[in-house]
Design an enzyme around this catalytic site. Structure first.
Site, PDB file in Angstrom:
ATOM      1  N   HIS A   1      79.515 111.679  80.873  1.00 46.74           N
ATOM      2  CA  HIS A   1      78.493 112.723  80.994  1.00 46.74           C
ATOM      3  C   HIS A   1      79.170 114.068  81.256  1.00 46.74           C
ATOM      4  O   HIS A   1      80.138 114.107  82.013  1.00 46.74           O
ATOM      5  CB  HIS A   1      77.559 112.388  82.159  1.00 46.74           C
TER       6      HIS A   1
ATOM      7  N   ALA B   1      99.361 107.324  33.881  1.00 47.69           N
ATOM      8  CA  ALA B   1      99.623 105.965  33.404  1.00 47.69           C
ATOM      9  C   ALA B   1      98.596 105.550  32.361  1.00 47.69           C
ATOM     10  O   ALA B   1      97.412 105.878  32.470  1.00 47.69           O
ATOM     11  CB  ALA B   1      99.584 105.005  34.582  1.00 47.69           C
TER      12      ALA B   1
END
Ligand code: FAD
Length: 471
Positions: free
Chosen positions: A444, A115
């Site tokens: 954990h 463009a």
């Protein structure tokens, strides 16, 4: 091709396609223009995605070697370059093809072309065959991204590569010099080193990854000493000359070898420059600053009311997720919503091994702003998960406001830091307090616990680090 469109988006990178897709979702008739066959831009075709595919391969190679430390020995890998390349291509094609499908589903008109501006409401689109056609628009978003920066006086040589060339991995050179110790150079250097190249890095600043907190960089710098042939900091490239067997590079200061060193390939990764030289831009009121970035306001509107600009072309940090977020802000502004691009934290990730990730206020920024902060650091040597991975060199730190105890910034170095930083971004965006982070139960054994324990360090009560608070 349509004659007119409500919204024209110029550039199909993560800024442009995110903008076009949201615009279509909000009911705006949208046209997206890009030279590639599908949306994706630099990020998908020549940036984030192919580099991460190759870094994944590199990590498998290094990890297979490191397994010897745990009593598991693999034979040296056989690298079939064509297969590696075609796998990387398939990753890119899958993602860009998917974006093409999403364009169709959303009824975004996709034009493969380039463009130029005729005026503040008209584009001229040049298609691949060289034909040109005007496209009138109500609003346009410029998302033309950036291009690799280069150095003056470089010889024209096929041995010189930029990041796009390096991602092609045409060969595995015996030796390679990476000019620039920023994230792109270090990521690509990591890929080539894992494939077997002797990689050297030259950086003119006193340390790798200038601008990043030193305590985050140090574990990586240490590991790179083993992976790379050499890392030269506070050193500039003085001269590059082509000779039969490679490129002879002289350094300033010259170091031990005044005659220079010969490299089979040289990767120039000295940063990127905004791609704002859009033909005809001068026919609009859009302003470009002295560094080439398009000037925008907090909604990403340029000085020309019908035109917005987002992504790399509209300012630092030049990162894909910042581009996408700006794209969505600009579209919401066009749709008449009250919005502004005002993030408290834009994460940055260096996908080396270990990874480095940070967001919000860094310690270096706090120092430069003379701002009083408290830094709480949790060393990964105290993380069970890091030890099971045999990667205890990492660190997680929180930059905390001592008055309000809110988390202003987070920094992480270690395997998977890029994934872990998302929690830090959320904490900073939500203005979490150190107590919010320390009181949030983390699973954990995971590396995410290091974020919680860094907050516990702030209170002098980290379970796995004995560091009582002095005040
Ligand atoms: C090797 C490498 C690795 C990277 N890794 C990461 C990473 O891990 N994470 C991250 O966040 N960022 C990464 N980046 C940066 C990231 O690629 C950019 O920040 C991001 O692509 C910017 O998006 P954008 O939408 O602004 O533009 P881009 O992705 O640059 O796309 C712009 C598009 O506009 C097109 N265009 C230009 N001019 C015109 C015109 N006149 N008409 C039509 N189309 C035009 C271009 O061809 C291009 O397709 C990396 C970059 C490189 C080079």
């Amino acid at each position: 091709m349509p004659q007119k469109t409500r919204l024209a988006v110029i550039g199909g990178g993560p800024g442009g396609y995110a903008a076009a897709f949201l615009a279509a979702d909000l009911g705006l008739e949208t046209t997206l223009i890009d030279p590639e066959p599908h949306p994706g831009g630099v990020c998908l075709y020549r940036g984030c995605i192919p580099s991460k595919a190759l870094l994944h391969a590199a990590r498998v190679i290094t990890e297979s070697r490191e397994a010897a430390h745990w009593g598991i020995e693999f034979a040296e890998p056989k690298i079939k370059l064509e297969k590696l390349r075609s796998w990387k291509r398939s990753v890119v094609e899958r993602l860009t093809g998917g974006l093409g499908q999403l364009c169709k589903q959303r009824k975004v008109t996709y034009i493969q072309g380039e463009a130029a501006f005729d005026d503040a409401h008209t584009l001229r689109i040049r298609n691949r065959q060289g034909g040109e056609q005007p496209l009138a628009f109500e609003h346009a978003i410029i998302a033309t991204g950036s291009l690799p920066a280069t150095l003056p006086g470089l010889p024209a040589s096929p041995r010189l590569m930029d990041s796009s060339g390096a991602l092609e991995i045409e060969s595995i050179p015996k030796t390679m010099l990476v000019i620039g110790g920023g994230y792109i150079g270090l990521e690509l250097g990591t890929v080539y080193a894992a494939l077997g190249t002797q990689v050297s890095v030259v950086e003119m600043m006193p340390g790798l990854l200038p601008g990043v907190d030193r305590d985050l960089v140090n574990p990586l710098a240490k590991r790179l000493e083993g992976l790379f042939q050499s890392v030269m900091v506070s050193t500039k490239v003085a001269e590059i000359k082509e000779q039969k067997d490679g490129l002879r590079v002289k350094f300033d200061p010259p170091g031990s070898n005044g005659a220079g060193q010969v490299f089979e390939k040289v990767l120039v990764s000295v940063g990127r420059k905004p791609n704002s030289k859009i033909p005809g831009l001068e026919k609009t009121r859009v302003q470009v600053d002295e560094r080439g970035f398009i000037r925008v306001d907090e909604q990403r509107r340029t000085a020309e009311p019908s035109i917005f600009a987002i992504g790399d072309v509209a300012g630092e940090p030049m990162l894909a997720h910042k581009a996408s977020h700006e794209g969505r802000t600009a579209v919401e502004a066009i749709a008449g919503r009250k919005v502004a691009f005002e993030p408290r934290a834009i994460p940055a990730v260096v996908f080396t091994d270990p990874e480095i990730a940070w967001c919000g206020l860094t310690e270096e920024q706090a120092k430069a702003q003379n701002r009083n902060v408290k830094v709480a650091r949790f060393p990964w040597a105290a993380s069970g998960r890091a030890i099971t991975l045999d990667r205890p060199e990492g660190v997680t730190k929180l930059v905390i406001d001592p008055e309000t105890e809110s988390v202003l910034g987070v920094g992480i170095t270690g395997v998977g830091a890029g994934e872990l930083i998302a929690e830090g971004v959320l904490a900073v965006e939500m203005a979490a307090l150190a107590a919010d982070v320390s009181l949030t139960i983390h699973p954990h054994p995971t590396l995410s616990e290091t974020v919680m324990e860094a907050a516990e360090v702030f209170f002098g009560q980290s379970t796995h680090v004995y560091r009582p608070r002095r005040d």
